[in-house]
Design a protein around this motif. Sequence first.
Motif, PDB file in Angstrom:
ATOM      1  N   SER A  41       0.747  -1.203  -0.010  1.00  0.00           N
ATOM      2  CA  SER A  41      -0.090   0.032  -0.145  1.00  0.00           C
ATOM      3  C   SER A  41       0.878   1.240   0.068  1.00  0.00           C
ATOM      4  O   SER A  41       0.470   2.246  -0.783  1.00  0.00           O
ATOM      5  CB  SER A  41      -0.927  -0.060   1.255  1.00  0.00           C
ATOM      6  N   GLU A  44      -9.241  -3.788  -7.660  1.00  0.00           N
ATOM      7  CA  GLU A  44      -8.544  -4.954  -7.079  1.00  0.00           C
ATOM      8  C   GLU A  44      -8.136  -6.145  -7.981  1.00  0.00           C
ATOM      9  O   GLU A  44      -9.193  -6.458  -8.876  1.00  0.00           O
ATOM     10  CB  GLU A  44      -9.220  -5.285  -5.846  1.00  0.00           C
ATOM     11  N   LYS A  72      -5.490   1.208  -4.552  1.00  0.00           N
ATOM     12  CA  LYS A  72      -6.704   0.916  -4.154  1.00  0.00           C
ATOM     13  C   LYS A  72      -6.776  -0.585  -3.877  1.00  0.00           C
ATOM     14  O   LYS A  72      -7.450  -1.258  -2.806  1.00  0.00           O
ATOM     15  CB  LYS A  72      -7.627   1.234  -5.207  1.00  0.00           C
ATOM     16  N   HIS A  73      -6.061  -1.327  -4.974  1.00  0.00           N
ATOM     17  CA  HIS A  73      -5.898  -2.985  -4.656  1.00  0.00           C
ATOM     18  C   HIS A  73      -5.264  -3.310  -3.562  1.00  0.00           C
ATOM     19  O   HIS A  73      -5.621  -4.246  -2.538  1.00  0.00           O
ATOM     20  CB  HIS A  73      -5.077  -3.363  -5.982  1.00  0.00           C
ATOM     21  N   LEU A  96      -7.290  -2.481  -0.559  1.00  0.00           N
ATOM     22  CA  LEU A  96      -8.311  -3.745  -0.097  1.00  0.00           C
ATOM     23  C   LEU A  96      -7.606  -4.845   0.506  1.00  0.00           C
ATOM     24  O   LEU A  96      -8.238  -5.613   1.311  1.00  0.00           O
ATOM     25  CB  LEU A  96      -9.054  -4.007  -1.485  1.00  0.00           C
ATOM     26  N   LYS A  97      -6.522  -5.245  -0.085  1.00  0.00           N
ATOM     27  CA  LYS A  97      -5.699  -6.444   0.527  1.00  0.00           C
ATOM     28  C   LYS A  97      -5.389  -6.137   1.847  1.00  0.00           C
ATOM     29  O   LYS A  97      -5.509  -7.362   2.722  1.00  0.00           O
ATOM     30  CB  LYS A  97      -4.425  -6.714  -0.216  1.00  0.00           C
ATOM     31  N   SER A 117      -6.829  -4.555   3.994  1.00  0.00           N
ATOM     32  CA  SER A 117      -8.116  -4.410   4.887  1.00  0.00           C
ATOM     33  C   SER A 117      -8.429  -5.905   5.219  1.00  0.00           C
ATOM     34  O   SER A 117      -8.708  -6.260   6.250  1.00  0.00           O
ATOM     35  CB  SER A 117      -9.331  -3.860   4.251  1.00  0.00           C
ATOM     36  N   ALA A 118      -8.324  -6.892   4.216  1.00  0.00           N
ATOM     37  CA  ALA A 118      -8.502  -8.234   4.459  1.00  0.00           C
ATOM     38  C   ALA A 118      -7.603  -8.895   5.336  1.00  0.00           C
ATOM     39  O   ALA A 118      -8.030  -9.548   6.318  1.00  0.00           O
ATOM     40  CB  ALA A 118      -8.608  -8.779   2.994  1.00  0.00           C
ATOM     41  N   SER A 139      -5.603  -1.924   7.148  1.00  0.00           N
ATOM     42  CA  SER A 139      -6.684  -1.470   6.375  1.00  0.00           C
ATOM     43  C   SER A 139      -7.121  -0.007   6.157  1.00  0.00           C
ATOM     44  O   SER A 139      -7.134   0.592   5.249  1.00  0.00           O
ATOM     45  CB  SER A 139      -8.010  -2.266   6.361  1.00  0.00           C
ATOM     46  N   GLY A 149      -6.738   2.705   3.233  1.00  0.00           N
ATOM     47  CA  GLY A 149      -7.643   3.510   2.658  1.00  0.00           C
ATOM     48  C   GLY A 149      -7.431   4.714   2.693  1.00  0.00           C
ATOM     49  O   GLY A 149      -7.690   5.535   1.942  1.00  0.00           O
TER      50      GLY A 149
END
Length: 464
Positions: A188, A250, A262-263, A266-267, A269-270, A276, A280
Amino acid sequence: MASRYYDNSDGAQRFQPGTTARADEVDAKLDQVAAGFEQAEVDIDRSLKLPASETSQELNASPLLRRRRVVGFDADGNLTLLTGFNWRGDWTTATEYFVNDVFRDPATKNIYVTATRHTSAAALSTDITAGRVELAINIEDVEQLKAETQQIKDDAVSETTTIKNAAQAAATTATTKAGESSTSASQSATARNKAQQWAEENENTAVESGQFSAKHHAIKSAASASASSASAGQSATARDKSRAWAETPENTEVEAGQYSAKHHALKSSASASAASASAGTAATKAEQTGQDALNTAADVVQTGQDRVATGQDRVATGQDRQAAEGAAQTATEKAQQTAADRQQTGEDRAAAAQSAQAAGQSESNAAATLEEFLRRYLGSFEIPPTTDNQGDPLIVGALYYSTVTGDEGMRQWTGTAWENAYATIDGVSWGDVSGKPALYTQAEIDTKIGDIGSILDAINGEVV
């Protein structure tokens, strides 16, 4: 002579030769003799006696030899000292049993002791119901205790294995998740930095081979109005690239093997909620930077005189940069929180290890209980054992059951030798021998009577 039955030893109280014996004095002497006879009769009635037709019997044993022994009769009916119980082997019907005879029920293997002398009935249950015999050792209880001890051991081993496996699985999962969170946070941050480069990289510094930032094209546009159209196009390209690095969905590559902010947000966040939130924030700031670059390009296309507005956009871009740096700081704090979570996971693993250790201690305690029982009762043997079932020296009080034909019975280790665990008392009617008056043999009784006869003779010799 003096005795506890009659005392005529005081010479002054005796009748003297050549004197007259008064009737009242003679009666007093006879009353004393009668009282002595009465006391002797009481003692005789309270004594163990043999029939007059049998010879006198004595127990010639010192106090040291008599201790912890009981008075009884041997197999020939003679008076003797016994050690307590008599082993009779397996129970049989129509057999005479005496008090303290010990036998085994061949069906249940239980051990019984005889309470009253009797001839056994057709069924042992009849003698049990009648109270002639009493249960001494319930083999079923012994076997149940053995089974329960083994079950405790098995349960402890199973629980220990379960806890150990769960702890290992939890540790592996925690390590994996921590690695995923760290990787996503790193990706990120890389995407955020790439977006910032497309927006702010200095003039004439390529972001990638032959490609420059929105800032580069804005400066070029301001420097050359004639090149405004071309710069605007390049600025639009930079804008689109910046947007791609910021907004591409993603799992969709921006370039070979590389993905958008963005990809990665999201990764992240998971994998971990803290990472996350940080990712963001970075994605939002990158999108805003791309929008600023788009606005700058539009201003250049619209008019070269909008350089002031472009400068203002550059200032705004700097502010966004500061905001992005704030977001990076937030991401750092979240990463620190992730490290704290990993530390907590380590502490949880240590607690699980302590639980496993406690379960291991429970297993050790159960094993010690079983070992103590097995050292106390060794089982059945034809040849007397010389060590316990673990090969260790025998402990005092250890038991085993002898299976030698004709000599079956329970044996007890005294510390130096194996002895019968039970002895016998045949036909004893003296309920509580301890504390009773001393016993007199027939010879001693005859002596007492002779003494009394001598007294009477003396009295007769004094009568004038």
